[in-house]
Design a protein around this motif. Structure first.
Motif, short mmCIF file in Angstrom:
data_model
loop_
_atom_site.label_atom_id
_atom_site.label_comp_id
_atom_site.label_asym_id
_atom_site.label_seq_id
_atom_site.Cartn_x
_atom_site.Cartn_y
_atom_site.Cartn_z
N GLY A 1 9.75 1.47 7.38
CA GLY A 1 8.95 0.67 6.46
C GLY A 1 8.35 -0.56 7.11
N ALA A 2 9.20 -1.42 7.66
CA ALA A 2 8.71 -2.63 8.32
C ALA A 2 7.92 -2.29 9.59
CB ALA A 2 9.87 -3.56 8.65
N CYS A 3 8.34 -1.22 10.27
CA CYS A 3 7.62 -0.81 11.49
C CYS A 3 6.18 -0.45 11.15
CB CYS A 3 8.32 0.39 12.13
SG CYS A 3 9.98 0.04 12.74
N CYS A 4 6.00 0.31 10.07
CA CYS A 4 4.65 0.71 9.67
C CYS A 4 3.81 -0.50 9.25
CB CYS A 4 4.71 1.73 8.54
SG CYS A 4 5.07 3.40 9.10
N ALA A 5 4.45 -1.48 8.61
CA ALA A 5 3.73 -2.68 8.23
C ALA A 5 3.22 -3.42 9.46
CB ALA A 5 4.62 -3.59 7.39
N LEU A 6 4.05 -3.49 10.50
CA LEU A 6 3.62 -4.14 11.74
C LEU A 6 2.51 -3.34 12.41
CD1 LEU A 6 7.10 -5.22 13.15
CD2 LEU A 6 5.33 -6.72 12.23
N GLU A 7 2.63 -2.02 12.38
CA GLU A 7 1.56 -1.18 12.92
C GLU A 7 0.26 -1.42 12.16
OE1 GLU A 7 4.65 2.53 13.88
OE2 GLU A 7 2.88 2.86 12.64
N ASP A 8 0.37 -1.47 10.83
CA ASP A 8 -0.81 -1.77 10.00
C ASP A 8 -1.48 -3.05 10.47
OD1 ASP A 8 -0.26 0.41 8.38
OD2 ASP A 8 0.46 -0.77 6.69
N ALA A 9 -0.66 -4.08 10.67
CA ALA A 9 -1.20 -5.40 11.02
C ALA A 9 -1.95 -5.36 12.35
CB ALA A 9 -0.06 -6.42 11.08
N TRP B 1 0.82 -1.21 0.00
CA TRP B 1 0.00 0.00 0.00
C TRP B 1 0.85 1.26 0.00
CZ3 TRP B 1 -3.15 2.05 4.76
CH2 TRP B 1 -3.99 3.10 4.35
N HIS B 2 1.80 1.35 0.92
CA HIS B 2 2.54 2.60 1.11
C HIS B 2 4.05 2.37 1.12
CE1 HIS B 2 2.86 1.13 5.24
NE2 HIS B 2 1.55 1.03 5.28
N PRO B 3 4.64 1.92 0.02
CA PRO B 3 6.10 1.77 0.00
C PRO B 3 6.78 3.10 0.28
CG PRO B 3 5.22 1.73 -2.23
CD PRO B 3 4.04 1.67 -1.31
N MET B 4 7.79 3.06 1.12
CA MET B 4 8.53 4.29 1.44
C MET B 4 10.03 3.99 1.42
SD MET B 4 7.80 4.68 5.57
CE MET B 4 6.02 4.54 5.40
N THR B 5 10.81 5.02 1.25
CA THR B 5 12.26 4.84 1.26
C THR B 5 12.72 4.54 2.69
OG1 THR B 5 12.52 7.24 1.50
CG2 THR B 5 12.65 6.32 -0.73
N PRO B 6 13.88 3.90 2.85
CA PRO B 6 14.30 3.44 4.18
C PRO B 6 14.99 4.51 5.02
CG PRO B 6 15.87 2.71 2.53
CD PRO B 6 14.76 3.39 1.78
N ASN B 7 14.87 5.77 4.64
CA ASN B 7 15.65 6.81 5.30
C ASN B 7 15.25 7.07 6.75
OD1 ASN B 7 17.20 7.61 2.87
ND2 ASN B 7 15.18 8.14 2.11
N LEU B 8 14.05 6.68 7.14
CA LEU B 8 13.61 6.83 8.52
C LEU B 8 13.58 5.49 9.26
CD1 LEU B 8 10.62 9.34 8.12
CD2 LEU B 8 13.00 9.85 8.68
N GLY B 9 13.86 4.41 8.54
CA GLY B 9 13.83 3.09 9.16
C GLY B 9 12.44 2.68 9.63
#
Length: 330
Positions: A229-237, A219-227
């Protein structure tokens, strides 16, 4: 956290207890994270190497999935968490993620007798080029090199070529980074273009439609500059699980409302983060020598504050409660 210039000079050293008490950075190997999550599920709950070939809606409102091996699956709720090239996102009308002008080498250095580094993040900034490394276990150190490139370039799968290119790119940089790359097994080194997708209101499709919903990079691919991406995916879940659990207590008819509510709630989090990650990357990839000198002599040593820098990590989605499913869904 330590920030250095390409010649090894320390520009700034941050200590969380002094500048951002309560904050922390934890590095986790992706394989370990995925295995840990998978081990919480029944052994037959995951089907590997199962690519989606076709998606359709049937007359009952269910989603029909046809896999490349011919298997067909009917689902009342389809959750697309299948990465940045998600066929489910494409089916929902989303465009391909946009290349942002940077590529990255990434890998895991392996120290069989134990890695020698302190548990902190190390960044090294050059001109249009930056790198970093951080221990992820007693024997492994994650590293990356991010560089400007006008195009994503050809896909390279030969690990020896990748390693050679990475080492050439940072020739003359601090030796510890070069040593980590030297100790990187072939099967852990990759080179990828960095991409993202900005979910503009009104313009972008909804993240859910008729029992189909997207999660994470799909849904929301983002660059890894803030670290994040995976955190937001877990939050989504976590947020989506709670919405679905609430809906199932009411009845299956409320599922679409639950998916829509999830998208509205998460959009306010992921849209600004995607933009912020993109802008941070653009700033860190400066090439102009004068600007880089100002960055190294003034901005990083004197102006950067750790608290505001990590403010985006302050998100609490609360733990999930176990509930019984009165209305099982596939």
């Amino acid at each position: 956290m330590v920030v250095k210039s390409e010649d090894g000079r320390e520009l700034r050293s941050f200590k969380f207890k002094d500048e951002a008490e309560g904050q922390e950075v934890r590095a986790v190997e992706r394989r370990i994270l995925l295995e840990t999550l998978a081990n919480q599920l029944p052994s037959d709950a995951i089907r590997f190497s199962s690519k989606v070939a076709k998606i359709e809606k049937n007359e009952n409102g269910e989603t029909s999935l046809q896999l490349l091996d011919g298997t067909q699956i009917l689902a009342k709720v389809l959750i697309g968490c299948d990465g940045i090239r998600s066929p489910i996102a494409k089916w929902m009308g989303f465009t391909e993620p946009r290349y942002v002008g940077h590529c990255a080498f990434r890998g895991l250095g392996f120290y069989p007798n134990g890695q020698p580094f302190d548990p902190k993040v190390n960044y090294i900034y050059g001109k249009g080029l930056r790198a970093g490394y951080v221990p992820v276990s007693p024997t492994k150190v994650y590293w990356f090199i991010c560089f400007n490139s006008s195009s994503p370039g050809q896909k390279i799968i030969d690990p020896s070529v990748l390693k050679n290119e990475a080492q050439k790119m940072i020739k003359g940089w601090p030796s510890e980074l070069l040593n980590i790359i030297d100790l990187t097994p072939d099967d852990t080194i990759i080179r990828t273009p960095l991409v993202d997708r900005w979910l503009w209101p009104v313009v972008s499709p909804s993240g859910s439609t008729s029992g189909v919903v997207l999660v994470g990079d799909a849904w929301h691919p983002m660059t890894p500059n803030l670290g994040q991406g995976a955190c937001c995916a877990l939050e989504d879940a976590v947020v989506l699980s709670r919405k679905l659990a609430d809906a199932l207590e009411v009845g299956p008819a409320s599922l679409d409302d639950a998916l829509s509510s999830y998208c509205k709630e998460r959009w306010t989090r992921v849209f600004p983060l995607t933009i912020r990650a993109n802008l941070v990357g653009a700033l860190l990839q400066w090439e102009n020598p004068v600007v880089c000198t100002v960055r190294n002599s003034i901005i990083i040593p004197k102006l950067v504050k750790l608290g505001p820098l990590l403010e985006h990590t302050n998100f609490n989605c609360e733990p999930l409660e176990r509930r019984g499913n009165r209305f099982p869904i596939n």
